[in-house]
Design a protein around this motif. Structure first.
Motif, PDB file in Angstrom:
ATOM      1  N   GLU A 108       2.706  14.726  -2.019  1.00 20.65           N
ATOM      2  CA  GLU A 108       2.827  13.768  -3.377  1.00 20.65           C
ATOM      3  C   GLU A 108       4.211  13.324  -2.919  1.00 20.65           C
ATOM      4  OE1 GLU A 108       1.255  16.259  -6.746  1.00 20.65           O
ATOM      5  OE2 GLU A 108       2.950  16.696  -5.784  1.00 20.65           O
ATOM      6  N   PHE A 120       2.492  11.586  -7.310  1.00 23.91           N
ATOM      7  CA  PHE A 120       1.342  11.064  -7.474  1.00 23.91           C
ATOM      8  C   PHE A 120       0.668  11.587  -6.021  1.00 23.91           C
ATOM      9  CE2 PHE A 120       4.014   6.978  -8.588  1.00 23.91           C
ATOM     10  CZ  PHE A 120       3.199   7.108  -9.694  1.00 23.91           C
ATOM     11  N   ASN A 121      -0.502  12.230  -5.700  1.00 24.90           N
ATOM     12  CA  ASN A 121      -0.713  12.448  -4.690  1.00 24.90           C
ATOM     13  C   ASN A 121      -1.121  11.237  -3.903  1.00 24.90           C
ATOM     14  OD1 ASN A 121      -3.203  13.497  -2.555  1.00 24.90           O
ATOM     15  ND2 ASN A 121      -3.125  15.177  -4.114  1.00 24.90           N
ATOM     16  N   THR A 122      -1.213  11.687  -2.325  1.00 20.38           N
ATOM     17  CA  THR A 122      -0.670  10.217  -1.171  1.00 20.38           C
ATOM     18  C   THR A 122      -2.572  10.433  -0.926  1.00 20.38           C
ATOM     19  OG1 THR A 122      -0.213  12.030   0.195  1.00 20.38           O
ATOM     20  CG2 THR A 122       2.091  10.397  -0.874  1.00 20.38           C
ATOM     21  N   GLY A 123      -3.153  11.122  -0.828  1.00 24.69           N
ATOM     22  CA  GLY A 123      -4.108  11.081  -0.528  1.00 24.69           C
ATOM     23  C   GLY A 123      -4.563  11.887   1.176  1.00 24.69           C
ATOM     24  N   LYS A 136       3.659  -2.105  -4.651  1.00 23.48           N
ATOM     25  CA  LYS A 136       3.212  -1.396  -3.921  1.00 23.48           C
ATOM     26  C   LYS A 136       3.680  -0.168  -2.617  1.00 23.48           C
ATOM     27  CE  LYS A 136      -0.274  -4.641  -2.337  1.00 23.48           C
ATOM     28  NZ  LYS A 136      -0.755  -5.422  -1.353  1.00 23.48           N
ATOM     29  N   MET A 163      -0.403   2.363  -1.969  1.00 22.32           N
ATOM     30  CA  MET A 163      -0.120   2.849  -2.924  1.00 22.32           C
ATOM     31  C   MET A 163      -0.061   1.656  -4.198  1.00 22.32           C
ATOM     32  SD  MET A 163       0.583   6.715  -2.709  1.00 22.32           S
ATOM     33  CE  MET A 163       0.371   8.057  -3.949  1.00 22.32           C
ATOM     34  N   ASP A 164      -0.529   1.722  -5.584  1.00 21.28           N
ATOM     35  CA  ASP A 164       0.223   0.716  -6.637  1.00 21.28           C
ATOM     36  C   ASP A 164       0.618   1.626  -6.972  1.00 21.28           C
ATOM     37  OD1 ASP A 164      -0.433   0.642  -9.661  1.00 21.28           O
ATOM     38  OD2 ASP A 164      -0.984  -0.885  -8.317  1.00 21.28           O
ATOM     39  N   SER A 200       0.963   2.811 -11.389  1.00 23.84           N
ATOM     40  CA  SER A 200      -0.313   3.860 -11.594  1.00 23.84           C
ATOM     41  C   SER A 200      -0.267   4.770 -10.315  1.00 23.84           C
ATOM     42  CB  SER A 200      -1.702   3.086 -11.412  1.00 23.84           C
ATOM     43  OG  SER A 200      -2.245   2.336 -10.146  1.00 23.84           O
ATOM     44  N   ASN A 231      -2.077   4.889  -7.708  1.00 25.86           N
ATOM     45  CA  ASN A 231      -3.397   5.143  -7.141  1.00 25.86           C
ATOM     46  C   ASN A 231      -3.391   4.556  -5.672  1.00 25.86           C
ATOM     47  OD1 ASN A 231      -5.064   6.448  -9.669  1.00 25.86           O
ATOM     48  ND2 ASN A 231      -5.048   3.978 -10.397  1.00 25.86           N
ATOM     49  N   VAL A 232      -3.738   5.061  -5.062  1.00 25.11           N
ATOM     50  CA  VAL A 232      -4.384   4.738  -3.643  1.00 25.11           C
ATOM     51  C   VAL A 232      -4.961   3.785  -3.436  1.00 25.11           C
ATOM     52  CG1 VAL A 232      -4.803   5.590  -1.118  1.00 25.11           C
ATOM     53  CG2 VAL A 232      -3.368   7.304  -2.422  1.00 25.11           C
ATOM     54  N   GLN A 233      -4.606   2.822  -2.827  1.00 18.88           N
ATOM     55  CA  GLN A 233      -5.961   0.994  -3.088  1.00 18.88           C
ATOM     56  C   GLN A 233      -6.314   1.480  -1.456  1.00 18.88           C
ATOM     57  OE1 GLN A 233      -2.200  -1.868  -3.689  1.00 18.88           O
ATOM     58  NE2 GLN A 233      -2.876  -1.828  -5.509  1.00 18.88           N
TER      59      GLN A 233
END
Length: 151
Positions: free
Chosen positions: A10, A28-31, A46, A60-61, A64, A66-68
């Motif tokens: 994260e 945020f989770n980085t994926g 970003k 990442m945004d 939010s 979110n992973v873009q």
């Protein structure tokens, strides 16, 4: 302010407006696995982070979380092999990533001095307009940090 957590994959978002009361306000989770050295672009919208354990870069945004986009094939063979340090160019056109490659996932194209190709790292150049790996620069063993000098 953001900080990465290798254990939880994260990014933690901190409120540092009051230095006496710094607090985590979001995460945020980085994926990917084992994020290291996140960096904001100059606009602040970003965040780029290298997921060392999954051999990819997350875009990442910043608002939010979110992973873009996810950059890299994920097995290290493309030169994104254990991303470590990361910088965003002052123009925001490129991201430069040092890759340790201590697990020897990437095989250098060129023969290094002494005939030893193992354990050599890279600097990956990412085009931020297309979120693609544009170039891989082969360098010596175990690259870690990276910085850009701005005048």
């Amino acid at each position: 302010m953001i900080a990465s957590s290798q254990q939880t994959s994260e990014l933690m978002v901190f409120d540092i407006s009051d230095p006496a009361n710094i607090a985590v306000v979001d995460s945020f989770n980085t994926g990917g696995m084992a994020p290291w050295h996140p960096k904001y672009n100059t606009a602040g919208d970003k965040i780029y982070v290298g997921n060392n354990g999954s051999h990819q870069i997350a875009v990442m945004d910043a608002n939010s979380g979110n992973v873009q986009a996810t950059i890299g094939v994920g097995d290290g063979s493309d030169g994104l092999a254990q991303p470590h340090g990361l910088v965003v160019s002052p123009s925001d056109n490129f991201v430069y990533v040092s890759n340790r490659n201590v697990a020897e996932l990437y095989t250098p194209v060129y023969q290094f001095e002494g005939g030893a190709n193992s354990n050599h790292g890279t600097v990956a150049v990412i085009n931020t307009a297309t979120n693609t790996l544009e170039k891989v620069i082969e360098i010596g063993p175990f690259p870690s940090g990276i910085a850009i000098y701005e005048e």
